[in-house]
Design an enzyme around this catalytic site. Structure first.
Site, PDB file in Angstrom:
ATOM      1  N   HIS A 290      -7.450 -16.150 -22.787  1.00 29.27           N
ATOM      2  CA  HIS A 290      -8.358 -16.358 -23.629  1.00 29.27           C
ATOM      3  C   HIS A 290      -7.748 -16.013 -25.047  1.00 29.27           C
ATOM      4  O   HIS A 290      -7.277 -15.269 -25.317  1.00 29.27           O
ATOM      5  CB  HIS A 290      -9.412 -15.280 -23.482  1.00 29.27           C
TER       6      HIS A 290
ATOM      7  N   ASP B 141     -12.140 -22.498 -21.424  1.00 35.49           N
ATOM      8  CA  ASP B 141     -11.831 -21.485 -22.478  1.00 35.49           C
ATOM      9  C   ASP B 141     -10.371 -20.512 -22.475  1.00 35.49           C
ATOM     10  O   ASP B 141     -10.243 -19.725 -23.132  1.00 35.49           O
ATOM     11  CB  ASP B 141     -13.098 -20.458 -22.229  1.00 35.49           C
ATOM     12  N   ARG B 142      -9.332 -21.174 -21.497  1.00 34.49           N
ATOM     13  CA  ARG B 142      -8.012 -20.514 -21.682  1.00 34.49           C
ATOM     14  C   ARG B 142      -7.014 -21.530 -21.938  1.00 34.49           C
ATOM     15  O   ARG B 142      -7.180 -22.698 -21.277  1.00 34.49           O
ATOM     16  CB  ARG B 142      -7.938 -19.794 -20.458  1.00 34.49           C
TER      17      ARG B 142
ATOM     18  N   ASP C 160     -12.979 -24.254 -16.852  1.00 36.98           N
ATOM     19  CA  ASP C 160     -14.215 -24.439 -17.936  1.00 36.98           C
ATOM     20  C   ASP C 160     -13.478 -24.503 -19.163  1.00 36.98           C
ATOM     21  O   ASP C 160     -14.252 -24.534 -20.254  1.00 36.98           O
ATOM     22  CB  ASP C 160     -15.044 -23.242 -17.667  1.00 36.98           C
TER      23      ASP C 160
ATOM     24  N   SER D   9     -15.272 -20.911 -13.581  1.00 37.45           N
ATOM     25  CA  SER D   9     -14.229 -20.775 -14.478  1.00 37.45           C
ATOM     26  C   SER D   9     -13.008 -21.089 -13.640  1.00 37.45           C
ATOM     27  O   SER D   9     -12.789 -22.348 -13.382  1.00 37.45           O
ATOM     28  CB  SER D   9     -13.905 -19.368 -14.894  1.00 37.45           C
ATOM     29  N   HIS D  10     -12.104 -20.021 -13.218  1.00 39.23           N
ATOM     30  CA  HIS D  10     -10.884 -20.681 -12.598  1.00 39.23           C
ATOM     31  C   HIS D  10     -10.773 -20.055 -10.944  1.00 39.23           C
ATOM     32  O   HIS D  10      -9.857 -20.330 -10.192  1.00 39.23           O
ATOM     33  CB  HIS D  10      -9.665 -19.950 -13.215  1.00 39.23           C
TER      34      HIS D  10
ATOM     35  N   ARG E  24     -21.128 -14.035 -10.851  1.00 35.29           N
ATOM     36  CA  ARG E  24     -20.393 -14.949 -10.211  1.00 35.29           C
ATOM     37  C   ARG E  24     -20.411 -14.671  -8.654  1.00 35.29           C
ATOM     38  O   ARG E  24     -20.477 -13.473  -8.159  1.00 35.29           O
ATOM     39  CB  ARG E  24     -18.798 -14.654 -10.555  1.00 35.29           C
TER      40      ARG E  24
ATOM     41  N   ASP F 235      -7.912 -24.021 -18.261  1.00 35.94           N
ATOM     42  CA  ASP F 235      -8.526 -23.654 -16.911  1.00 35.94           C
ATOM     43  C   ASP F 235      -9.782 -24.498 -16.611  1.00 35.94           C
ATOM     44  O   ASP F 235     -10.163 -25.440 -17.173  1.00 35.94           O
ATOM     45  CB  ASP F 235      -8.797 -22.024 -16.919  1.00 35.94           C
TER      46      ASP F 235
ATOM     47  N   LYS G 248     -21.907 -17.451 -17.617  1.00 29.66           N
ATOM     48  CA  LYS G 248     -21.372 -16.633 -18.674  1.00 29.66           C
ATOM     49  C   LYS G 248     -22.556 -16.686 -19.711  1.00 29.66           C
ATOM     50  O   LYS G 248     -22.983 -17.832 -20.093  1.00 29.66           O
ATOM     51  CB  LYS G 248     -20.068 -17.252 -19.231  1.00 29.66           C
TER      52      LYS G 248
END
Length: 461
Positions: free
Chosen positions: A327, A244-245, A242, A104-105, A16, A240, A114
């Site tokens: 997650h 995944d949450r 992407d 992501s966030h 990242r 979020d 990832k």
């Protein structure tokens, strides 16, 4: 050329950095070739590659793919999709290997990667080893570049969920995607399941003009709470950047934090399968263990981090895992990866069995707790501070001290946690207790011990 890559972007769970500063197209190409080299060594023939809705995604994806193919490894380009759809593609296309280009966030100027290879999520030493390969020039260049094919896996993903999840009655739900990549897919899927959806910021916009796509922060759920109070929706979900949450808000505006979501899902799984192993991270409520064990389940505490939780799930053969950051991992009827969109469908499956969708949420055990609090430190100092606290602090009145990830001190009526973040230079704190008075006592007690080992620490309470 290889000296230009920044060591700072190789984090504990992913890569990242800030686009065009630490994370450049050149860096992505080098990382792609390093991944391709590793794939070549592991006899992996193809890697799935997808991206979220960030503005830098297309060009970073192009550079990454160029690097992978340079090592003679083929690529399935699955386009702009939520990270869980990328994970799904590695199962569906039988590669066991994939890269999601996602920030992501993080704020809009960030992006990242990832990665999973040969069925294993890369983390820790596995990610550090990519950097070492690049710097040492240990990269394979094939005589023929790898193949390239564009594949749309979204229809198969939707079909798989529709064959698995069934709602017991129609329900109206508010969906806040924060302009992240999950919006259009979540709306389509929930509608096909039979829900009526009120859309909030479901168009993909990498500038995130409305609020930050991070449902773990209560300030990002204010719009959803307002909608539920003024509208006729029964429940609200948020994703979020992407996808995944998952964030969940009850009709009255109460946030159902992910550790309580985990109890809801674990209870549902245990009703069908006694003896299931349920994993949760060190930040989760202490209510989760008695909840799981009273329903015939086995509870396992894990270090925080989606990659570490996936590894722990494999180790203990878990049916489910929940992490405080949102997650959620199902491994009962789903392949075990974190998927906010799928988790939302399982949530609706449970709550539509009730006339009042909020009853099962409100019935979950609750405690008095703090959100995640942070002590800012210099780079690396967060690890030193927690190490000192773990070694020197005296908690003679405590019932248990858990040191699997930082230090978690358990009393009869609450707990305190301090752990070093693996992604930012902060110490993460969390407190929970049975009563407000107990919470205040525990926080005061913990603060005293922190100040003994770090007198200048900026404690946020």
């Amino acid at each position: 050329m290889t000296e230009k890559i920044s060591r700072s972007i190789f984090k504990a769970y992913d890569i990242r950095g800030i686009v065009d500063k630490t994370l450049t197209e050149e860096a992505c190409e080098q990382i792609g070739q390093a991944l391709g080299t590793l794939a070549h060594e592991k006899k992996v023939e193809k890697i799935c590659v997808g991206r979220d809705g960030r503005l830098s995604g297309p060009r970073l994806q192009k550079a990454l793919i160029k690097g992978i193919r340079k090592a003679g490894v083929g690529v399935y380009d699955i386009g702009a999709v939520p990270t869980p759809v990328l994970y799904f593609s590695t199962v569906y296309l039988n590669t066991g290997s994939g890269v999601a280009i996602t920030g992501s966030h993080n704020p809009p100027e960030y992006n990242g990667l990832k990665m999973m290879l040969a069925g294993e999520t890369l983390f820790g030493d596995g990610i550090a080893a990519l950097y070492d390969r690049i710097v040492s020039g240990d990269l394979y260049t094939a005589s023929n570049e790898g193949s390239y094919e564009e594949v749309d896996v979204v229809p198969a993903y939707i079909e798989k969920i529709l064959s698995d999840v069934k709602l017991s009655r129609p329900i109206k739900v508010a969906v806040d995607a924060g302009n992240g990549i999950a919006g259009p897919l979540a709306v389509k899927l929930l509608t096909k399941l039979g829900a009526e959806v009120t859309e909030m910021f479901t168009n993909v916009d990498g500038n995130f003009p409305n609020h930050h796509p991070d449902p773990s922060k209560p300030e990002n759920l204010v719009d959803l709470q307002a909608q539920l109070k003024s509208g006729d929706e029964e429940i609200g979900v948020a994703f979020d950047g992407d996808g995944d949450r998952l964030g969940v808000v009850a009709k009255d505006g109460e946030i159902i934090f992910p550790d309580r979501q985990a109890m809801l899902f674990a209870g549902d799984i245990l009703a069908h399968k006694k003896g299931s192993v349920i994993v949760h991270d060190v930040k989760c409520t202490r209510n989760i263990r008695p909840f799981v064990e009273s329903r015939g389940g086995v509870c396992v505490m894990s270090k925080t981090g989606h990659s570490l939780i996936k590894a722990k799930m494999k180790e203990v053969n878990a049916d489910f895992a929940g992490e405080m950051s949102g997650h959620i991992f199902f491994h009962d009827r789903w392949p075990g990866f974190d998927d906010g969109v799928y988790a939302a469908t399982r949530l609706l499956e449970i709550v539509t069995r009730f006339d009042d969708a909020n009853k099962p949420l409100k019935d979950l055990p609750n405690a008095v707790s703090t959100p995640e609090l942070q002590i800012p430190t210099e780079e690396g100092e967060n690890f030193t501070l927690v190490e000192k606290l773990s070694k020197n602090a005296k908690f003679d009145d405590a019932k248990d001290i858990i040191r699997i990830d930082g230090i978690r001190v358990e009393w009869d009526d609450g707990f305190a946690l301090a752990r070093p973040s693996n992604t930012t230079p902060v110490v993460v704190l969390r407190f929970e207790a049975d009563t407000k008075e107990a919470l205040e006592r525990i926080m005061k007690r913990f603060k005293e011990e922190i100040l003994k080992v770090a007198p200048t620490a900026k404690i946020p309470f």
